[in-house]
Enzyme design. Structure first.
Site, PDB file in Angstrom:
ATOM      1  N   GLU A  62      37.413 -28.261  39.135  1.00 43.04           N
ATOM      2  CA  GLU A  62      37.369 -26.802  39.081  1.00 43.04           C
ATOM      3  C   GLU A  62      38.287 -26.178  40.134  1.00 43.04           C
ATOM      4  O   GLU A  62      38.930 -25.151  39.884  1.00 43.04           O
ATOM      5  CB  GLU A  62      35.933 -26.314  39.289  1.00 43.04           C
ATOM      6  CG  GLU A  62      34.961 -26.745  38.203  1.00 43.04           C
ATOM      7  CD  GLU A  62      34.410 -28.155  38.406  1.00 43.04           C
ATOM      8  OE1 GLU A  62      33.638 -28.618  37.558  1.00 43.04           O
ATOM      9  OE2 GLU A  62      34.773 -28.797  39.415  1.00 43.04           O
ATOM     10  N   PRO A 271      38.925 -46.378  40.136  1.00 43.10           N
ATOM     11  CA  PRO A 271      37.570 -45.949  39.776  1.00 43.10           C
ATOM     12  C   PRO A 271      37.303 -44.517  40.182  1.00 43.10           C
ATOM     13  O   PRO A 271      37.806 -44.033  41.207  1.00 43.10           O
ATOM     14  CB  PRO A 271      36.681 -46.927  40.544  1.00 43.10           C
ATOM     15  CG  PRO A 271      37.514 -47.371  41.700  1.00 43.10           C
ATOM     16  CD  PRO A 271      38.925 -47.406  41.187  1.00 43.10           C
ATOM     17  N   ARG A 272      36.504 -43.852  39.373  1.00 46.11           N
ATOM     18  CA  ARG A 272      36.121 -42.463  39.677  1.00 46.11           C
ATOM     19  C   ARG A 272      35.451 -42.388  41.049  1.00 46.11           C
ATOM     20  O   ARG A 272      35.620 -41.419  41.776  1.00 46.11           O
ATOM     21  CB  ARG A 272      35.174 -41.963  38.576  1.00 46.11           C
ATOM     22  CG  ARG A 272      34.551 -40.605  38.827  1.00 46.11           C
ATOM     23  CD  ARG A 272      35.551 -39.502  38.746  1.00 46.11           C
ATOM     24  NE  ARG A 272      34.908 -38.194  38.784  1.00 46.11           N
ATOM     25  CZ  ARG A 272      35.559 -37.064  38.954  1.00 46.11           C
ATOM     26  NH1 ARG A 272      36.878 -37.060  39.091  1.00 46.11           N
ATOM     27  NH2 ARG A 272      34.914 -35.924  38.980  1.00 46.11           N
ATOM     28  N   GLY A 311      42.532 -39.123  45.822  1.00 45.32           N
ATOM     29  CA  GLY A 311      43.663 -38.211  45.740  1.00 45.32           C
ATOM     30  C   GLY A 311      44.995 -38.847  45.415  1.00 45.32           C
ATOM     31  O   GLY A 311      46.034 -38.270  45.723  1.00 45.32           O
ATOM     32  N   GLU A 312      44.999 -40.018  44.759  1.00 40.83           N
ATOM     33  CA  GLU A 312      46.264 -40.691  44.479  1.00 40.83           C
ATOM     34  C   GLU A 312      46.555 -40.853  42.988  1.00 40.83           C
ATOM     35  O   GLU A 312      47.474 -41.586  42.622  1.00 40.83           O
ATOM     36  CB  GLU A 312      46.302 -42.051  45.164  1.00 40.83           C
ATOM     37  CG  GLU A 312      46.374 -41.962  46.678  1.00 40.83           C
ATOM     38  CD  GLU A 312      46.864 -43.246  47.326  1.00 40.83           C
ATOM     39  OE1 GLU A 312      47.811 -43.158  48.136  1.00 40.83           O
ATOM     40  OE2 GLU A 312      46.314 -44.320  47.013  1.00 40.83           O
ATOM     41  N   PRO A 337      42.088 -35.417  30.525  1.00 38.01           N
ATOM     42  CA  PRO A 337      43.319 -35.997  29.976  1.00 38.01           C
ATOM     43  C   PRO A 337      44.563 -35.155  30.229  1.00 38.01           C
ATOM     44  O   PRO A 337      45.678 -35.577  29.899  1.00 38.01           O
ATOM     45  CB  PRO A 337      43.017 -36.075  28.480  1.00 38.01           C
ATOM     46  CG  PRO A 337      42.101 -34.935  28.232  1.00 38.01           C
ATOM     47  CD  PRO A 337      41.260 -34.793  29.484  1.00 38.01           C
ATOM     48  N   LEU A 338      44.378 -33.963  30.812  1.00 45.66           N
ATOM     49  CA  LEU A 338      45.533 -33.107  31.064  1.00 45.66           C
ATOM     50  C   LEU A 338      46.380 -33.618  32.220  1.00 45.66           C
ATOM     51  O   LEU A 338      47.588 -33.361  32.269  1.00 45.66           O
ATOM     52  CB  LEU A 338      45.063 -31.684  31.368  1.00 45.66           C
ATOM     53  CG  LEU A 338      44.353 -30.982  30.211  1.00 45.66           C
ATOM     54  CD1 LEU A 338      43.714 -29.699  30.691  1.00 45.66           C
ATOM     55  CD2 LEU A 338      45.338 -30.700  29.083  1.00 45.66           C
ATOM     56  N   GLU A 339      45.762 -34.320  33.160  1.00 49.39           N
ATOM     57  CA  GLU A 339      46.508 -34.791  34.329  1.00 49.39           C
ATOM     58  C   GLU A 339      47.638 -35.742  33.936  1.00 49.39           C
ATOM     59  O   GLU A 339      48.789 -35.546  34.357  1.00 49.39           O
ATOM     60  CB  GLU A 339      45.548 -35.422  35.330  1.00 49.39           C
ATOM     61  CG  GLU A 339      44.589 -34.406  35.921  1.00 49.39           C
ATOM     62  CD  GLU A 339      43.492 -35.015  36.768  1.00 49.39           C
ATOM     63  OE1 GLU A 339      42.829 -34.270  37.522  1.00 49.39           O
ATOM     64  OE2 GLU A 339      43.285 -36.244  36.688  1.00 49.39           O
TER      65      GLU A 339
END
Length: 437
Positions: A62, A271-272, A311-312, A337-339
């Site tokens: 967000e 991993p998330r 952050g990578e 999926p936009l990234e």
């Protein structure tokens, strides 16, 4: 006040004496910052003079979606101060990295207070925002009721309401109507979300599009990118991005199936939740594995490289020949999926995309993603094989995805205009216009 709202109000008030201990426990787990715990009780305000717009984003996704809106707001209103609240340490870290020097002079970050009536009152009374925007689905009853009581105009930005969430709200329809009545405007992500918000009781609903489509590409440290590119060389790279338990096992199994066909194949697991890195290294079994958190770079023999860092993803998407977007092979609902679409990385998705249903459907209709169905190692290996063995197919996927999200470029400015229209000067101008009524 509805019965459900009253129950929430009383429950939060009764829980308040226990919450500081809970916050300290979260702090020991790295989920809160010790020096900033007072902010979670609505303390630590430092309101500057002049107009103040308050925006709230729950976490990283967000917050990222708001960055272009911040640029548009400050370009249109150079005297504006923006109070930006978030609920996670990771989002605060992201802002520290991503805010430009120009934005830092106009944006103040604070952690959102927990939804305790007294704490929310302290926060609002100290900051006195002129207007506010809450992002996606941050519908905290005490916070919203308190803002309405103080006549703070509210906008729901990039509103998201899934069919499952809408069904839950139908169990407390009076609370839903009460909360929606507090919003001057709901800017929904898509027509389906807009219809659900209208059914919940929102007065004015628009569906201009999904802000996440307009977010800037994820950044990458140039030195880190160059080091990884040099270490990997021309090897084919498959990325599992923001993966969840169960997906890494499928990627490892797919790697075993594909390694004989694609010499030098490197599978990167991001991993998330990076703290799972050690467990994933064990899960890789006999495959040569390294963890990025140790500072190691992949060598010629490395088969599995675990990017257990924060952050990578922007770095990793730039390295990969294709990326499986996590949370979609297992019943999680999918990550964003936009990234990868913004960085020209071909996308694989499993069937579980409820969190980004509209986006996934549009990307699929445009030919911008390849589906992995059924969600098992053989089908995953087949999808990876198709992209790795046919570079033109990968490029076509990436080009189609980029074209599908291009129309969102003007959305941040539209949102900024809607927010600024609720600021006192704009409201005064509306009232002074002869045809304002």
């Amino acid at each position: 006040m509805s019965l459900a709202s009253f129950a929430w109000h009383c429950g939060a008030t009764l829980a308040a004496p226990l919450l500081p201990a809970w916050l300290r426990l979260r702090q020991r787990r790295g989920k809160e910052l010790a020096a900033r715990l007072p902010e979670r009780r609505g303390l630590g305000a430092a309101r500057p003079p002049g107009p103040l717009l308050w925006l709230h984003a729950a976490s990283i996704g967000e917050t990222l979606s708001l960055l272009p809106v911040l640029d548009a707001l400050t370009a249109r209103a150079p005297a504006l101060t923006i109070l930006l609240t978030t609920g996670t340490v990771t989002s605060a870290t992201l802002l520290d990295r991503r805010l430009s020097p120009a934005l830092r002079s106009q944006v103040i970050h604070r952690f959102i207070p927990l939804d305790v009536p007294a704490w929310v009152a302290s926060f609002l009374d100290a900051w006195r925002p002129d207007a506010a925007g809450l992002v996606e689905s941050e519908l905290w009853p005490n916070l919203i009721r308190a803002a309405r009581a103080r006549r703070i105009p509210l906008v729901l930005i990039n509103g998201r309401l899934s069919a499952r969430s809408a069904a839950r709200w139908r169990l407390a329809p009076a609370l839903g109507r009460e909360l929606m009545a507090a919003f001057t405007l709901v800017l929904a992500q898509g027509p389906a979300d807009a219809a659900r918000f209208a059914a919940l009781g929102a007065r004015e609903v628009r569906a201009p599009g999904n802000l996440k489509e307009a977010a800037p590409p994820l950044p990458a440290d140039p030195a880190a990118l160059a080091a990884l590119q040099a270490a990997i060389g021309p090897r084919p790279v498959v990325l599992g991005a923001a993966t969840h338990p169960g997906e890494e096992a499928m990627l490892i199994a797919a790697h075993r199936l594909l390694a004989p066909e694609f010499p030098g194949l490197l599978t990167i697991l991001a991993p998330r939740h990076p703290e799972r890195g050690a467990a994933l290294a064990t899960e890789a079994g006999t495959l040569p594995t390294l963890r990025r958190s140790t500072g190691a770079l992949p060598g010629p023999e490395t088969a599995i490289y675990i990017a257990d860092t924060l952050g990578e993803l922007g770095l990793l998407y730039r390295l990969a020949r294709l990326a499986l977007v996590g949370g979609s092979l297992v019943p999680h609902g999918g990550q964003n999926p936009l990234e990868p679409a913004r960085l020209g990385c071909p996308i694989l998705l499993g069937p579980n995309t409820a969190n980004f249903a509209d986006i996934a459907a549009r990307l699929l209709a445009a030919g911008g993603v390849r589906l992995v169905i059924p969600p098992e190692p053989g089908a995953l290996a087949g999808a990876i094989r198709t992209v790795l063995s046919n570079p033109d197919h990968g490029r076509n996927l990436a080009d189609a995805a980029a074209a599908a999200i291009a129309p969102a470029a003007t959305l941040p400015d539209e949102v900024a205009k809607a927010l600024l229209h609720l600021m006192p000067q704009a409201r005064d101008e509306d009232r002074s216009t002869p045809d304002a009524h």
